[in-house]
Design a protein around this motif. Structure first.
Motif, PDB file in Angstrom:
ATOM      1  N   LEU A  86       0.809  -1.215   0.000  1.00 51.15           N
ATOM      2  CA  LEU A  86       0.000   0.000   0.000  1.00 51.15           C
ATOM      3  C   LEU A  86       0.845   1.270   0.000  1.00 51.15           C
ATOM      4  O   LEU A  86       0.294   2.368  -0.118  1.00 51.15           O
ATOM      5  N   THR A  88       2.274   2.653   2.493  1.00 48.40           N
ATOM      6  CA  THR A  88       1.942   3.426   3.687  1.00 48.40           C
ATOM      7  C   THR A  88       2.197   2.561   4.902  1.00 48.40           C
ATOM      8  O   THR A  88       2.244   1.324   4.806  1.00 48.40           O
ATOM      9  N   THR A  90       1.494   0.475   7.924  1.00 51.16           N
ATOM     10  CA  THR A  90       0.400  -0.290   8.522  1.00 51.16           C
ATOM     11  C   THR A  90       0.940  -1.132   9.661  1.00 51.16           C
ATOM     12  O   THR A  90       2.097  -1.548   9.643  1.00 51.16           O
ATOM     13  N   PRO A 138     -11.293   1.342   3.167  1.00 50.07           N
ATOM     14  CA  PRO A 138     -10.132   2.248   3.201  1.00 50.07           C
ATOM     15  C   PRO A 138      -8.934   1.721   2.425  1.00 50.07           C
ATOM     16  O   PRO A 138      -8.208   2.499   1.796  1.00 50.07           O
ATOM     17  N   ILE A 139      -8.717   0.395   2.447  1.00 50.02           N
ATOM     18  CA  ILE A 139      -7.604  -0.174   1.674  1.00 50.02           C
ATOM     19  C   ILE A 139      -7.850  -0.009   0.182  1.00 50.02           C
ATOM     20  O   ILE A 139      -6.945   0.360  -0.582  1.00 50.02           O
ATOM     21  N   ASP A 141      -9.691   2.282  -1.225  1.00 48.96           N
ATOM     22  CA  ASP A 141      -9.536   3.709  -1.509  1.00 48.96           C
ATOM     23  C   ASP A 141      -8.060   4.088  -1.607  1.00 48.96           C
ATOM     24  O   ASP A 141      -7.665   4.886  -2.464  1.00 48.96           O
ATOM     25  N   LYS A 142      -7.224   3.499  -0.749  1.00 50.04           N
ATOM     26  CA  LYS A 142      -5.782   3.772  -0.788  1.00 50.04           C
ATOM     27  C   LYS A 142      -5.158   3.209  -2.050  1.00 50.04           C
ATOM     28  O   LYS A 142      -4.281   3.848  -2.663  1.00 50.04           O
ATOM     29  N   PRO A 147      -7.018   8.915  -0.104  1.00 51.34           N
ATOM     30  CA  PRO A 147      -6.363   9.037   1.207  1.00 51.34           C
ATOM     31  C   PRO A 147      -6.579   7.840   2.121  1.00 51.34           C
ATOM     32  O   PRO A 147      -5.965   7.760   3.186  1.00 51.34           O
ATOM     33  N   GLY A 148      -7.445   6.895   1.738  1.00 50.19           N
ATOM     34  CA  GLY A 148      -7.707   5.729   2.576  1.00 50.19           C
ATOM     35  C   GLY A 148      -8.736   5.987   3.648  1.00 50.19           C
ATOM     36  O   GLY A 148      -8.604   5.509   4.771  1.00 50.19           O
ATOM     37  N   GLU A 149      -9.790   6.737   3.286  1.00 52.21           N
ATOM     38  CA  GLU A 149     -10.824   7.073   4.266  1.00 52.21           C
ATOM     39  C   GLU A 149     -11.915   6.002   4.259  1.00 52.21           C
ATOM     40  O   GLU A 149     -12.230   5.425   3.212  1.00 52.21           O
TER      41      GLU A 149
END
Length: 338
Positions: A86, A88, A90, A138-139, A141-142, A147-149
């Motif tokens: 991702l 990011t 986690t 959220p994943i 969306d990321k 933004p992963g909201e």
């Protein structure tokens, strides 16, 4: 004149006497001449543990400890894999490993959700893998550049969203395969998927399953991943859950842990670059550099270059062009460790 008691009053007195007689007044002193009451023995406080005879524990404590250790290692590996996937940070943590019925597990997960039946060849049967929708969307969306909201209102996944999320499920199965390889080499594959947990029955509702719960944190978003393992699946391999294989002092001569470590190292990405090395400059000279300055090099223009791997020169060779007019590096030799 003495009062004559009625039959009802006599019966009441007899009943109260049979129940232990009149109680002494609270805090009152004992009557004169009466023997002192014997001291009461201190009652031993015993711890009571609930035990359900209809659903006895099917897995021993030693096996539960091994499963906890194994899936804790999976959580650390999956945390690294998901972070790289991702791009990011986690965090994946093992929350608990407990035994309960499959029906209780189904009642504990949300509906709709991401629910999957996982086959585990060569063993018979299947596992249940559930990913909370508070984590799925959220994943997704990321992965799509957002933004992963999380969603404001949960809903069922579409076919396109399911296809996008399959990449994350593939990571889960790969790291799960590595975690279980110390016990048995299993082939984890998705054999069925649904959004309603009630539509997939991997075992009978009253059958005991091992519920492994993970918590995944991705910035302000957090969600749960639940893995249900039917206890009946573990019976053929119950003797392989040996604590010795999870310690640093392994007596086995197969060096399985060393092989797994080497296989993991081989998958680590490393940066390689062709560089012209050997020129030395003082800090004063570096600070005075400006456009147009010429830096003399110690090597000829046709000399071999160094192939640097993560900052260390490992090979020598030349820069060339391939058939597509792209620059490549042709290795001619290797450098010594020194």
């Amino acid at each position: 004149m003495a009062k004559i008691l009625s039959q009802e009053e006599v019966d009441a007195l007899l009943k109260s006497h049979s129940r232990g007689g009149a109680k002494a007044p609270a805090g009152g002193a004992p009557e004169r001449g009466a023997a002192p009451a014997p001291a009461k023995k201190a009652q031993v406080q015993r711890k009571v543990t609930l035990y359900n005879f209809r659903r006895p524990d099917r897995v021993s404590r030693e096996q539960m400890r091994s499963l906890h250790f194994m899936h804790d290692r999976f959580a650390r590996n999956f945390s690294s894999s998901l972070s790289a996937y991702l791009r990011t940070i986690t965090e994946v943590n093992l929350v608990s490993v407990e035994q309960l019925s499959y029906q209780e597990f189904l009642l504990s997960v949300p509906d709709p959700t991401c629910f999957n039946a996982i086959s585990i060849k060569p063993l018979e049967g299947a596992l249940a893998l559930e990913v909370n929708p508070t984590l799925v969307f959220p994943i997704i969306d990321k992965m799509l550049g957002g933004p992963g909201e999380p969603l404001k209102q949960l809903r069922t996944m579409t076919d396109i969203e399911q296809s996008i999320f399959d990449g994350v499920l593939k990571l889960v199965l790969e790291d799960m395969r590595e975690a279980w390889r110390g016990i048995i080499d299993l082939d984890f594959r998705i054999q069925a998927r649904e959004t309603s947990p009630q539509l997939i029955q991997i075992v009978a509702p009253n059958e005991v399953v091992l519920l492994v719960v993970f918590e995944v944190k991705m910035g302000p978003v957090s969600g749960m991943i639940n893995l249900a393992i039917p206890s009946i699946i573990l019976e053929p391999i119950s003797t392989k859950f040996d604590q010795e294989m999870f310690t640093g002092y392994k007596k086995s001569s197969t060096f399985e842990e060393a092989r797994l470590l080497m296989a993991s190292l081989k998958r680590c990405p490393m940066e390689a670059a062709a560089e012209i090395r050997g020129t030395s400059l003082r800090m004063e000279e570096v600070l005075q550099l400006k456009p147009g300055d010429v830096i003399p090099l110690t090597k000829r223009f046709d000399a071999e270059l160094d192939l640097v791997v993560d900052g260390f020169p490992r090979y020598t060779g030349f820069v060339a062009l391939d058939s597509n007019e792209k620059r490549v590096f042709q290795v001619t030799g290797s450098r010594s460790e020194g």
